[in-house]
Every structure is written in C-alpha cells, then in structure tokens.
Design a protein around this motif. Sequence first.
Motif, mmCIF file in Angstrom:
data_model
loop_
_atom_site.group_PDB
_atom_site.id
_atom_site.type_symbol
_atom_site.label_atom_id
_atom_site.label_comp_id
_atom_site.label_asym_id
_atom_site.label_seq_id
_atom_site.Cartn_x
_atom_site.Cartn_y
_atom_site.Cartn_z
ATOM 1 N N THR A 107 0.880 -1.167 0.000
ATOM 2 C CA THR A 107 0.000 0.000 0.000
ATOM 3 C C THR A 107 0.907 1.203 0.000
ATOM 4 O O THR A 107 1.846 1.285 0.789
ATOM 5 N N THR A 108 0.653 2.131 -0.898
ATOM 6 C CA THR A 108 1.444 3.350 -0.987
ATOM 7 C C THR A 108 0.566 4.508 -0.554
ATOM 8 O O THR A 108 -0.533 4.682 -1.071
ATOM 9 N N ILE A 109 1.062 5.282 0.409
ATOM 10 C CA ILE A 109 0.331 6.438 0.909
ATOM 11 C C ILE A 109 1.156 7.677 0.596
ATOM 12 O O ILE A 109 2.344 7.738 0.912
ATOM 13 N N ALA A 110 0.532 8.655 -0.051
ATOM 14 C CA ALA A 110 1.206 9.910 -0.374
ATOM 15 C C ALA A 110 0.903 10.925 0.715
ATOM 16 O O ALA A 110 -0.265 11.156 1.051
ATOM 17 N N TYR A 111 1.964 11.511 1.275
ATOM 18 C CA TYR A 111 1.830 12.528 2.315
ATOM 19 C C TYR A 111 2.413 13.843 1.829
ATOM 20 O O TYR A 111 3.451 13.861 1.168
ATOM 21 N N GLY A 112 1.755 14.932 2.174
ATOM 22 C CA GLY A 112 2.302 16.259 1.919
ATOM 23 C C GLY A 112 3.428 16.531 2.900
ATOM 24 O O GLY A 112 3.632 15.784 3.865
ATOM 25 N N SER A 113 4.153 17.613 2.695
ATOM 26 C CA SER A 113 5.290 17.933 3.561
ATOM 27 C C SER A 113 4.872 18.178 5.008
ATOM 28 O O SER A 113 5.678 18.036 5.917
ATOM 29 N N ASP A 114 3.592 18.510 5.230
ATOM 30 C CA ASP A 114 3.099 18.740 6.592
ATOM 31 C C ASP A 114 2.526 17.483 7.237
ATOM 32 O O ASP A 114 2.014 17.526 8.351
ATOM 33 N N GLY A 115 2.616 16.348 6.548
ATOM 34 C CA GLY A 115 2.121 15.086 7.094
ATOM 35 C C GLY A 115 0.668 14.789 6.762
ATOM 36 O O GLY A 115 0.118 13.803 7.235
ATOM 37 N N GLU A 117 -2.255 13.295 4.678
ATOM 38 C CA GLU A 117 -2.414 12.226 3.689
ATOM 39 C C GLU A 117 -3.123 12.789 2.467
ATOM 40 O O GLU A 117 -4.189 13.388 2.568
ATOM 41 N N LEU A 118 -2.524 12.583 1.301
ATOM 42 C CA LEU A 118 -3.076 13.101 0.054
ATOM 43 C C LEU A 118 -3.879 12.044 -0.691
ATOM 44 O O LEU A 118 -4.942 12.334 -1.237
ATOM 45 N N LEU A 119 -3.339 10.836 -0.756
ATOM 46 C CA LEU A 119 -3.998 9.731 -1.449
ATOM 47 C C LEU A 119 -3.334 8.436 -1.058
ATOM 48 O O LEU A 119 -2.295 8.431 -0.418
ATOM 49 N N ARG A 120 -3.949 7.320 -1.456
ATOM 50 C CA ARG A 120 -3.338 6.011 -1.220
ATOM 51 C C ARG A 120 -3.661 5.078 -2.372
ATOM 52 O O ARG A 120 -4.663 5.230 -3.055
ATOM 53 N N VAL A 121 -2.763 4.106 -2.560
ATOM 54 C CA VAL A 121 -2.897 3.130 -3.628
ATOM 55 C C VAL A 121 -2.671 1.744 -3.034
ATOM 56 O O VAL A 121 -1.642 1.502 -2.407
ATOM 57 N N GLY A 122 -3.621 0.842 -3.226
ATOM 58 C CA GLY A 122 -3.463 -0.543 -2.805
ATOM 59 C C GLY A 122 -2.972 -1.357 -3.983
ATOM 60 O O GLY A 122 -3.527 -1.286 -5.072
ATOM 61 N N GLY A 123 -1.909 -2.105 -3.795
ATOM 62 C CA GLY A 123 -1.331 -2.889 -4.887
ATOM 63 C C GLY A 123 -0.249 -2.102 -5.597
ATOM 64 O O GLY A 123 0.210 -1.068 -5.119
#
Length: 144
Positions: A107-115, A117-123
């Motif tokens: 699972t990939t979670i994208a975080y902004g510089s302030d922590g 969560e912007l989005l996530r990808v499963g797989g």
Amino acid sequence: MTGVWVVLGTLVVAAVAGGLLKARNGRVRAARRAPAAGLPEPVAAALDTGASVTLVQISTTFCTPCRHTRALLGPLAERTDGLNHVELDVTNQPEVARALGVLRTPTTIAYGSDGTELLRVGGVPKAPALLEALAPHLPARVTD
C-alpha cells in the motif's frame, strides 16, 4: 449432478472475486482521515519535509508485488521534482499498518510535507495515474 453445480458455482464466484480484485489493484483512492493519535513514529520519521510529496510504501518481507512497487516508485521519485519515496517494512511492526488502516501490502500512501495524507494506492500503482493524481501537489513543471 449436484457436485457439478457446486463446482460451477464456485468457479463463477471465484471469477467474479478475481475480477473485482484485479480492478481495484493499483487504483488511486482519495485520502483517508488522519489517524486519531497522529502518524505512527516510523511514518513521521520517514517524511521528507523538503519534498512536496513523500510516497510511503508499506511492505512486508516476502511480498513480491512490493518489489515491483519499489522498482516503479524509486525511479519515479528520482526523476520527479518534489517527490520522495520511502519503503517501510511492517513485517515486525504490525501496529504501524493497523494505525494507518493498511490491510494489504503493498500500500502506498502519499503525504504532503506537513504530514497530511493526500492519497493512497493498494497494490502496484500505475505510474501515469499516480503522477496525474499527484500533479496538484507537486511543483509546476517549466515547459520550453
């Protein structure tokens, strides 16, 4: 005759389940709510405040798709301004995955510089779709 119907029914259910899983694999999803107590310490420590976006890949030791994801995201981050990639192995830290609501790896979670969560990808992510979803959060590209 009943056995034949049971086998056919099982095959149909398996085919439908497989199709649904395949359709969901690599799909970019909107951000979830932040964990109630903030980010787990390993995730907070992995965030790069100098990057616009940090991709945190949640992996486990024997996960083959995790290797494919690493091979995709590492070079993608290297050639994209403002993007950083970090892999966290949660094999011995299941509490991190639990705190983030991660039920599968990778699972990939994208975080902004302030922590945030912007989005996530499963797989395994699809690079073009991921870059398109991250475009509003990355520095604008200068075109000649």
